[in-house]
Write a protein that holds these residues in place. Structure first.
Motif, PDB file in Angstrom:
ATOM      1  N   ASP A 174      -0.390   1.966 -14.539  1.00 19.51           N
ATOM      2  CA  ASP A 174      -0.343   0.586 -14.995  1.00 19.51           C
ATOM      3  C   ASP A 174      -1.734   0.177 -15.501  1.00 19.51           C
ATOM      4  N   PRO A 175      -1.872  -0.147 -16.786  1.00 21.89           N
ATOM      5  CA  PRO A 175      -3.193  -0.536 -17.301  1.00 21.89           C
ATOM      6  C   PRO A 175      -3.731  -1.816 -16.684  1.00 21.89           C
ATOM      7  N   ALA A 176      -2.860  -2.585 -16.045  1.00 25.17           N
ATOM      8  CA  ALA A 176      -3.322  -3.829 -15.428  1.00 25.17           C
ATOM      9  C   ALA A 176      -4.326  -3.561 -14.308  1.00 25.17           C
ATOM     10  N   LEU A 177      -4.218  -2.399 -13.655  1.00 19.14           N
ATOM     11  CA  LEU A 177      -5.162  -2.081 -12.594  1.00 19.14           C
ATOM     12  C   LEU A 177      -6.580  -1.946 -13.130  1.00 19.14           C
ATOM     13  N   GLU A 178      -6.710  -1.243 -14.248  1.00 22.91           N
ATOM     14  CA  GLU A 178      -8.041  -1.082 -14.842  1.00 22.91           C
ATOM     15  C   GLU A 178      -8.535  -2.402 -15.437  1.00 22.91           C
ATOM     16  N   GLN A 179      -7.631  -3.169 -16.023  1.00 19.52           N
ATOM     17  CA  GLN A 179      -8.036  -4.450 -16.585  1.00 19.52           C
ATOM     18  C   GLN A 179      -8.521  -5.406 -15.498  1.00 19.52           C
ATOM     19  N   ALA A 180      -7.875  -5.381 -14.343  1.00 16.82           N
ATOM     20  CA  ALA A 180      -8.314  -6.219 -13.233  1.00 16.82           C
ATOM     21  C   ALA A 180      -9.700  -5.799 -12.756  1.00 16.82           C
ATOM     22  N   ILE A 182     -11.993  -4.428 -14.595  1.00 17.43           N
ATOM     23  CA  ILE A 182     -12.955  -4.852 -15.618  1.00 17.43           C
ATOM     24  C   ILE A 182     -13.294  -6.323 -15.460  1.00 17.43           C
ATOM     25  N   THR A 183     -12.283  -7.141 -15.200  1.00 17.91           N
ATOM     26  CA  THR A 183     -12.537  -8.583 -15.034  1.00 17.91           C
ATOM     27  C   THR A 183     -13.395  -8.864 -13.798  1.00 17.91           C
ATOM     28  N   LEU A 184     -13.370  -7.961 -12.817  1.00 18.00           N
ATOM     29  CA  LEU A 184     -14.188  -8.126 -11.618  1.00 18.00           C
ATOM     30  C   LEU A 184     -15.597  -7.573 -11.803  1.00 18.00           C
ATOM     31  N   GLY A 185     -15.868  -7.062 -12.994  1.00 23.58           N
ATOM     32  CA  GLY A 185     -17.217  -6.594 -13.300  1.00 23.58           C
ATOM     33  C   GLY A 185     -17.477  -5.138 -12.985  1.00 23.58           C
ATOM     34  N   ALA A 186     -16.444  -4.349 -12.752  1.00 22.86           N
ATOM     35  CA  ALA A 186     -16.638  -2.932 -12.435  1.00 22.86           C
ATOM     36  C   ALA A 186     -17.020  -2.157 -13.692  1.00 22.86           C
ATOM     37  N   ARG A 187     -17.903  -1.196 -13.527  1.00 27.19           N
ATOM     38  CA  ARG A 187     -18.318  -0.349 -14.634  1.00 27.19           C
ATOM     39  C   ARG A 187     -17.324   0.791 -14.834  1.00 27.19           C
ATOM     40  N   PRO A 188     -17.382   1.466 -16.006  1.00 18.44           N
ATOM     41  CA  PRO A 188     -16.391   2.519 -16.287  1.00 18.44           C
ATOM     42  C   PRO A 188     -16.334   3.612 -15.222  1.00 18.44           C
ATOM     43  N   THR A 193     -13.631   6.267 -10.556  1.00 17.21           N
ATOM     44  CA  THR A 193     -13.703   6.827  -9.205  1.00 17.21           C
ATOM     45  C   THR A 193     -12.944   6.009  -8.173  1.00 17.21           C
ATOM     46  N   ARG A 194     -12.826   4.691  -8.378  1.00 18.43           N
ATOM     47  CA  ARG A 194     -12.208   3.832  -7.366  1.00 18.43           C
ATOM     48  C   ARG A 194     -10.776   3.428  -7.706  1.00 18.43           C
ATOM     49  N   VAL A 195     -10.402   3.528  -8.989  1.00 18.47           N
ATOM     50  CA  VAL A 195      -9.067   3.078  -9.399  1.00 18.47           C
ATOM     51  C   VAL A 195      -8.230   4.233  -9.944  1.00 18.47           C
ATOM     52  N   VAL A 196      -8.774   4.931 -10.950  1.00 22.05           N
ATOM     53  CA  VAL A 196      -7.984   5.943 -11.647  1.00 22.05           C
ATOM     54  C   VAL A 196      -7.835   7.209 -10.814  1.00 22.05           C
ATOM     55  N   PHE A 197      -8.948   7.765 -10.360  1.00 22.24           N
ATOM     56  CA  PHE A 197      -8.886   9.062  -9.688  1.00 22.24           C
ATOM     57  C   PHE A 197      -8.066   9.028  -8.403  1.00 22.24           C
ATOM     58  N   PRO A 198      -8.174   7.998  -7.559  1.00 19.44           N
ATOM     59  CA  PRO A 198      -7.297   7.978  -6.379  1.00 19.44           C
ATOM     60  C   PRO A 198      -5.810   7.988  -6.736  1.00 19.44           C
ATOM     61  N   ALA A 199      -5.468   7.378  -7.870  1.00 20.42           N
ATOM     62  CA  ALA A 199      -4.059   7.350  -8.260  1.00 20.42           C
ATOM     63  C   ALA A 199      -3.563   8.709  -8.744  1.00 20.42           C
ATOM     64  N   ILE A 200      -4.444   9.468  -9.393  1.00 24.75           N
ATOM     65  CA  ILE A 200      -4.026  10.767  -9.933  1.00 24.75           C
ATOM     66  C   ILE A 200      -4.407  11.921  -9.007  1.00 24.75           C
ATOM     67  N   ARG A 279      -0.057   8.635   1.865  1.00 25.47           N
ATOM     68  CA  ARG A 279      -0.014   7.698   2.982  1.00 25.47           C
ATOM     69  C   ARG A 279      -1.250   6.788   2.996  1.00 25.47           C
ATOM     70  N   TYR A 280      -2.413   7.373   2.691  1.00 23.03           N
ATOM     71  CA  TYR A 280      -3.648   6.596   2.669  1.00 23.03           C
ATOM     72  C   TYR A 280      -3.609   5.559   1.555  1.00 23.03           C
ATOM     73  N   ARG A 281      -3.072   5.935   0.396  1.00 22.96           N
ATOM     74  CA  ARG A 281      -3.007   4.990  -0.715  1.00 22.96           C
ATOM     75  C   ARG A 281      -2.032   3.859  -0.405  1.00 22.96           C
ATOM     76  N   GLU A 282      -0.898   4.176   0.216  1.00 26.13           N
ATOM     77  CA  GLU A 282       0.056   3.123   0.567  1.00 26.13           C
ATOM     78  C   GLU A 282      -0.493   2.195   1.642  1.00 26.13           C
ATOM     79  N   ALA A 283      -1.272   2.756   2.566  1.00 25.43           N
ATOM     80  CA  ALA A 283      -1.811   1.928   3.641  1.00 25.43           C
ATOM     81  C   ALA A 283      -2.892   0.969   3.146  1.00 25.43           C
ATOM     82  N   ASN A 284      -3.534   1.304   2.028  1.00 23.41           N
ATOM     83  CA  ASN A 284      -4.608   0.484   1.511  1.00 23.41           C
ATOM     84  C   ASN A 284      -4.176  -0.413   0.351  1.00 23.41           C
ATOM     85  N   ARG A 285      -2.889  -0.508   0.118  1.00 24.98           N
ATOM     86  CA  ARG A 285      -2.415  -1.393  -0.943  1.00 24.98           C
ATOM     87  C   ARG A 285      -2.438  -2.839  -0.467  1.00 24.98           C
TER      88      ARG A 285
END
Length: 285
Positions: A174-180, A182-188, A193-200, A279-285
Motif C-alpha cells: 500500500d503506497p499510503a504507508l510510505e506517503q504517511a 514522508i508526511t512525518l518527515g522520514a527520509r528515504p 528500513t522501517r516501512v518497506v523492508f519489514p513488509a517484504i 507474528r511480530y509485524r501483526e503484534a506491532n500494528r
C-alpha cells in the motif's frame, strides 16, 4: 409462510473448485510419486549401510572438502542474490524505463535455460581467452576453476527465486504507508528500513532460502566452470555423481542424504523465521 421458510432455510455453501476430491487426490498422488517416494527411497538406501558406515563416508576428507566448498560457494551466491535480487525487484516495480518488459522477461532465463548451457556460456565468458577472463586475470582475479566460478554459476541459476518472490510483494504494498512516513518527515533510507523492508522481509527471506537450497543441489552449471578438482573445486553433487559412476551406491546415497538434510533444515529455519516475522509485524500494528 413460504417467504419465512425461504429465509430460515440453510444456505448450502458451494465449492469454489468443482471436483475437489479428485483434484486433491491427483495432487497427493503426484506429490507421492514425484517427491515422497524418491526421498523415502534415498532415506532407506542410506539406512541400509548403518551409522558407522554412513559416518565413515560423510566424514572422509574428500567428502568434507566437497561439503565445505559447496556450502561456501552457495553462501557467497546467496549473499549476492540477496542484494542484487532485491535491487532488481525494486527496479522492476518502482521505475518505468524503455526495455523494462525485456529486462523483466530476462529474469526467467535461468529457469528456461538448460543448466549445462549456462555452465558452458559462463566458462566461455570468464575463461582465459573469453570476453571477461583476460581483464580479470590481469587484475589478479581468476574465476574459472575456482570457488568464485562455482559461486557465479550458482548465483546465475538461483537469482530468479529472490526476484520473483520479492517482486509481487512490492507490487501489492500500500503506497499510503510510505506517503504517511514522508508526511512525518522520514527520509528515504528510514522509509525503506522501517516501512518497506519489514513488509517484504518474509518474502525476501523465503527467496534467499530457496536460492540457497537450489545452489546446494546445482550440478550442470557448475561442472563446466569448476574444473572439478578434488579438495579444491569439487562440489558435493559432483562427488555423489562420481560415486554412482563407481557403482558405490551407498557412498552416493550418504552424500545425497547430507545435502537433503542441509536443505530441509534450512527450509525449516526459514519457515520459523517467516512465522516469527509475521507474528511480530501483526503484534506491532
Amino acid at each position: 409462510m413460504i417467504a419465512a421458510t425461504a429465509q430460515t432455510a440453510p444456505i448450502r455453501a458451494k465449492r469454489v473448485l468443482p471436483g475437489f476430491t479428485l483434484s486433491l487426490g491427483t495432487t497427493l498422488l503426484y506429490l507421492t510419486l514425484i517427491v515422497l517416494i524418491p526421498v523415502l527411497a534415498l532415506i532407506l538406501k542410506g539406512a541400509e549401510m548403518g551409522p558407522a558406515r554412513f559416518w565413515q563416508i560423510v566424514s572422509s576428507p574428500r567428502a568434507v572438502a566437497a561439503f565445505q566448498i559447496t556450502l561456501t560457494a552457495a553462501f557467497i551466491a546467496t549473499l549476492f542474490n540477496a542484494v542484487y535480487g532485491l535491487l532488481m525487484a525494486w527496479v522492476l516495480v518502482r521505475y518505468e524505463f524503455p526495455g523494462k518488459r525485456i529486462l523483466d522477461a530476462l529474469m526467467d532465463v535461468p529457469f528456461a535455460l538448460p543448466t549445462a548451457v549456462a555452465g558452458l556460456s559462463l566458462t566461455a565468458l570468464f575463461s582465459a581467452n573469453g570476453w571477461f577472463g583476460p581483464a580479470l586475470e590481469a587484475m589478479g582475479f581468476q574465476v574459472v576453476y575456482t570457488i568464485w566460478g562455482i559461486a557465479l554459476a550458482m548465483a546465475f541459476t538461483s537469482i530468479p527465486f529472490v526476484v520473483r518472490t520479492v517482486q509481487p510483494v512490492l507490487e501489492d504494498m500500500d503506497p499510503a504507508l510510505e506517503q504517511a512516513a514522508i508526511t512525518l518527515g522520514a527520509r528515504p533510507w528510514t522509509i525503506f528500513t522501517r516501512v518497506v523492508f519489514p513488509a517484504i522481509f518474509p518474502a525476501w527471506l523465503a527467496g534467499c532460502t530457496t536460492a540457497f537450497a537450489r545452489s546446494l543441489g546445482e550440478f550442470g552449471a557448475v561442472v563446466f566452470i569448476a574444473g572439478n578438482l578434488p579438495f579444491r573445486t569439487e562440489i558435493a553433487a559432483l562427488l555423489a555423481f562420481i560415486r554412482l559412476e563407481e557403482y558405490d551406491y551407498n557412498g552416493a546415497a550418504a552424500i545425497a542424504l547430507v545435502l537433503l538434510a542441509f536443505a530441509l533444515v534450512l527450509l525449516l529455519v526459514s519457515n520459523l523465521l517467516q512465522f516469527w516475522a509475521s507474528r511480530y509485524r501483526e503484534a506491532n500494528r
